[in-house]
Structure formats: C-alpha cells, structure tokens
Design a protein around this motif. Structure first.
Motif, PDB file in Angstrom:
ATOM      1  N   LYS A  32       0.861  -1.182   0.000  1.00  0.00           N
ATOM      2  CA  LYS A  32       0.000   0.000   0.000  1.00  0.00           C
ATOM      3  C   LYS A  32       0.892   1.225   0.000  1.00  0.00           C
ATOM      4  CE  LYS A  32      -4.184  -1.377   2.432  1.00  0.00           C
ATOM      5  NZ  LYS A  32      -5.030  -1.093   3.603  1.00  0.00           N
ATOM      6  N   GLY A  33       0.670   2.110  -0.967  1.00  0.00           N
ATOM      7  CA  GLY A  33       1.508   3.290  -1.019  1.00  0.00           C
ATOM      8  C   GLY A  33       0.853   4.444  -1.742  1.00  0.00           C
ATOM      9  N   PHE A  34       1.701   5.381  -2.138  1.00  0.00           N
ATOM     10  CA  PHE A  34       1.284   6.590  -2.831  1.00  0.00           C
ATOM     11  C   PHE A  34       2.222   6.818  -4.008  1.00  0.00           C
ATOM     12  CE2 PHE A  34      -0.029   6.912   1.518  1.00  0.00           C
ATOM     13  CZ  PHE A  34      -1.320   7.402   1.433  1.00  0.00           C
ATOM     14  N   ALA A  35       1.746   7.579  -4.983  1.00  0.00           N
ATOM     15  CA  ALA A  35       2.580   7.922  -6.131  1.00  0.00           C
ATOM     16  C   ALA A  35       2.518   9.419  -6.367  1.00  0.00           C
ATOM     17  CB  ALA A  35       2.101   7.180  -7.376  1.00  0.00           C
ATOM     18  N   THR A  36       3.649   9.955  -6.765  1.00  0.00           N
ATOM     19  CA  THR A  36       3.759  11.349  -7.151  1.00  0.00           C
ATOM     20  C   THR A  36       4.529  11.401  -8.462  1.00  0.00           C
ATOM     21  OG1 THR A  36       5.775  11.568  -5.824  1.00  0.00           O
ATOM     22  CG2 THR A  36       3.704  12.237  -4.783  1.00  0.00           C
ATOM     23  N   ALA A  37       4.664  12.598  -9.008  1.00  0.00           N
ATOM     24  CA  ALA A  37       5.411  12.769 -10.256  1.00  0.00           C
ATOM     25  C   ALA A  37       6.404  13.907 -10.073  1.00  0.00           C
ATOM     26  CB  ALA A  37       4.453  13.081 -11.404  1.00  0.00           C
ATOM     27  N   TYR A  38       7.540  13.798 -10.771  1.00  0.00           N
ATOM     28  CA  TYR A  38       8.540  14.862 -10.675  1.00  0.00           C
ATOM     29  C   TYR A  38       9.142  15.166 -12.035  1.00  0.00           C
ATOM     30  CZ  TYR A  38      12.537  11.536 -10.835  1.00  0.00           C
ATOM     31  OH  TYR A  38      13.463  10.596 -11.200  1.00  0.00           O
ATOM     32  N   ASN A  39       9.737  16.341 -12.111  1.00  0.00           N
ATOM     33  CA  ASN A  39      10.437  16.797 -13.299  1.00  0.00           C
ATOM     34  C   ASN A  39      11.557  17.695 -12.818  1.00  0.00           C
ATOM     35  OD1 ASN A  39      10.658  19.301 -15.334  1.00  0.00           O
ATOM     36  ND2 ASN A  39      10.371  17.386 -16.440  1.00  0.00           N
ATOM     37  N   GLU A  77      -9.402  -2.172  -3.361  1.00  0.00           N
ATOM     38  CA  GLU A  77      -9.304  -3.108  -4.479  1.00  0.00           C
ATOM     39  C   GLU A  77      -8.226  -2.607  -5.440  1.00  0.00           C
ATOM     40  OE1 GLU A  77     -11.021  -6.071  -5.135  1.00  0.00           O
ATOM     41  OE2 GLU A  77     -11.606  -5.847  -3.054  1.00  0.00           O
ATOM     42  N   ILE A  78      -7.757  -3.509  -6.298  1.00  0.00           N
ATOM     43  CA  ILE A  78      -6.748  -3.154  -7.292  1.00  0.00           C
ATOM     44  C   ILE A  78      -7.460  -2.607  -8.522  1.00  0.00           C
ATOM     45  CG2 ILE A  78      -4.914  -4.026  -8.783  1.00  0.00           C
ATOM     46  CD1 ILE A  78      -4.507  -6.242  -6.667  1.00  0.00           C
ATOM     47  N   GLY A  79      -7.041  -1.423  -8.941  1.00  0.00           N
ATOM     48  CA  GLY A  79      -7.589  -0.805 -10.136  1.00  0.00           C
ATOM     49  C   GLY A  79      -6.680  -1.074 -11.326  1.00  0.00           C
ATOM     50  N   GLN A  80      -6.735  -0.191 -12.296  1.00  0.00           N
ATOM     51  CA  GLN A  80      -5.956  -0.363 -13.521  1.00  0.00           C
ATOM     52  C   GLN A  80      -4.464  -0.131 -13.265  1.00  0.00           C
ATOM     53  OE1 GLN A  80      -6.730   2.600 -16.551  1.00  0.00           O
ATOM     54  NE2 GLN A  80      -7.326   4.094 -14.999  1.00  0.00           N
ATOM     55  N   ILE A  81      -3.654  -0.667 -14.151  1.00  0.00           N
ATOM     56  CA  ILE A  81      -2.209  -0.432 -14.085  1.00  0.00           C
ATOM     57  C   ILE A  81      -1.947   1.008 -14.497  1.00  0.00           C
ATOM     58  CG2 ILE A  81       0.012  -0.955 -15.161  1.00  0.00           C
ATOM     59  CD1 ILE A  81      -0.768  -3.837 -15.297  1.00  0.00           C
ATOM     60  N   LEU A  82      -1.194   1.714 -13.671  1.00  0.00           N
ATOM     61  CA  LEU A  82      -0.826   3.089 -13.978  1.00  0.00           C
ATOM     62  C   LEU A  82       0.467   3.142 -14.791  1.00  0.00           C
ATOM     63  CD1 LEU A  82      -1.601   4.629 -10.496  1.00  0.00           C
ATOM     64  CD2 LEU A  82      -2.919   4.947 -12.597  1.00  0.00           C
ATOM     65  N   GLY A  83       1.295   2.127 -14.641  1.00  0.00           N
ATOM     66  CA  GLY A  83       2.535   2.107 -15.405  1.00  0.00           C
ATOM     67  C   GLY A  83       3.532   1.114 -14.854  1.00  0.00           C
ATOM     68  N   ILE A  84       4.534   0.846 -15.687  1.00  0.00           N
ATOM     69  CA  ILE A  84       5.645  -0.032 -15.322  1.00  0.00           C
ATOM     70  C   ILE A  84       6.916   0.803 -15.465  1.00  0.00           C
ATOM     71  CG2 ILE A  84       6.893  -2.150 -15.897  1.00  0.00           C
ATOM     72  CD1 ILE A  84       4.240  -3.185 -17.126  1.00  0.00           C
ATOM     73  N   TYR A  85       7.721   0.830 -14.415  1.00  0.00           N
ATOM     74  CA  TYR A  85       8.865   1.738 -14.360  1.00  0.00           C
ATOM     75  C   TYR A  85      10.122   1.020 -13.894  1.00  0.00           C
ATOM     76  CZ  TYR A  85       4.908   4.882 -14.437  1.00  0.00           C
ATOM     77  OH  TYR A  85       3.735   5.498 -14.788  1.00  0.00           O
ATOM     78  N   PHE A 116      -0.116  12.575 -15.149  1.00  0.00           N
ATOM     79  CA  PHE A 116       0.097  11.391 -14.315  1.00  0.00           C
ATOM     80  C   PHE A 116      -0.707  11.513 -13.022  1.00  0.00           C
ATOM     81  CE2 PHE A 116       2.195   9.147 -10.868  1.00  0.00           C
ATOM     82  CZ  PHE A 116       2.188   7.858 -11.367  1.00  0.00           C
ATOM     83  N   MET A 117      -0.627  12.670 -12.386  1.00  0.00           N
ATOM     84  CA  MET A 117      -1.341  12.849 -11.120  1.00  0.00           C
ATOM     85  C   MET A 117      -2.856  12.797 -11.313  1.00  0.00           C
ATOM     86  SD  MET A 117       0.969  12.729  -8.919  1.00  0.00           S
ATOM     87  CE  MET A 117      -0.078  13.012  -7.510  1.00  0.00           C
ATOM     88  N   ASP A 118      -3.339  13.268 -12.457  1.00  0.00           N
ATOM     89  CA  ASP A 118      -4.776  13.145 -12.738  1.00  0.00           C
ATOM     90  C   ASP A 118      -5.183  11.680 -12.773  1.00  0.00           C
ATOM     91  OD1 ASP A 118      -5.027  15.902 -12.895  1.00  0.00           O
ATOM     92  OD2 ASP A 118      -5.062  15.959 -15.099  1.00  0.00           O
TER      93      ASP A 118
END
Length: 138
Positions: A32-39, A77-85, A116-118
């Motif tokens: 269980k975690g969180f995701a953010t985006a950076y540039n 519940e598990i939703g859609q895949i957001l990405g593979i990194y 990504f955050m959206d």
C-alpha cells in the motif's frame, strides 16, 4: 486411429512423468503506497543515468528493480495499471519514501506530471496506489 490415440496417451504419460509438478501461481506481493510525479531539477538520476521516460524514484532498496503501479481504489481493491517503471532514482527523505511506500515517477514536463497525477487521483484514488516490486530490470 488406435495408433494415434495410443501415441497421444503415451506422449501425455511421458510428459507427466518428466515434468515436475505444476505449482500454483503465487500472488504478487503488493505494498500500500502513494505515487507522485517529478520533473527536474537534475538531468541525471542518483545512479548517474540521464533521466528518461519510464523511470521512477523509490527507496534505496528498489534501485535496479522494476516497479508496477496499480490504482488503489477507495475500497482497497486493485484498479488499472498506472505504469511499469525502472527504479533508477531515489527521492525525498520522507518516512514514506524511506519505507518504500512512495514512488515518484519522472515526467518530461510539468504537463506530464499533471497528467500522471490526474490518473492517480481518478476514480477517488486520492494518490493511493498498490506497488509491486519485481526483481527485474528493463
């Protein structure tokens, strides 16, 4: 016809004898975690590689591993895949990051970060994700 049936039965019998018992597929371990985006602010990751699409930052133990992010829906519940990194970078010195509960995805620009955050926030996810860490690179 009898010869064909006999040949098939012998082939199956040999295959069952030679092949080890099939094991039930193991369920992936999800965190269980969180995701953010950076540039930015650097053009290079902590591993010395140039930043590029498809990388993320994670705790030190994740460097060199593949990260799969899934939406964590409001009911967990598990939703859609957001990405593979590929985890090629580290990130902020927060407890969540150090504990492996925060993944920071690199995006080319601020618009990419916002997109990504959206996705992470859609369906009421509020930035919550399921993190799967795989011992694979590339």
């Amino acid at each position: 016809m009898k010869n064909r049936i006999l040949a098939v039965l012998m082939t199956v019998s040999i295959a069952l004898t030679i092949c080890p018992e099939a094991k039930a597929e193991e369920q992936p371990t999800l965190i269980k975690g969180f995701a953010t985006a950076y540039n930015g602010p650097s053009d290079y990751t902590c591993t010395g590689k140039p930043v590029h699409k498809g990388i993320c930052g994670g705790c030190q133990e994740y460097i060199g591993k593949t990260i799969i992010l899934y939406q964590r829906l409001p009911d967990d519940e598990i939703g859609q895949i957001l990405g593979i990194y590929e985890c090629e970078d580290t990130g902020p010195s927060t407890d969540a990051f150090k504990e492996g509960r925060l993944i920071d995805v690199w995006c080319e620009d601020l618009d990419g970060c916002q997109k990504f955050m959206d996705r992470v926030y859609e369906d009421g996810c509020q930035g919550k994700v399921w993190i799967e860490v795989i011992e694979a690179y590339g």
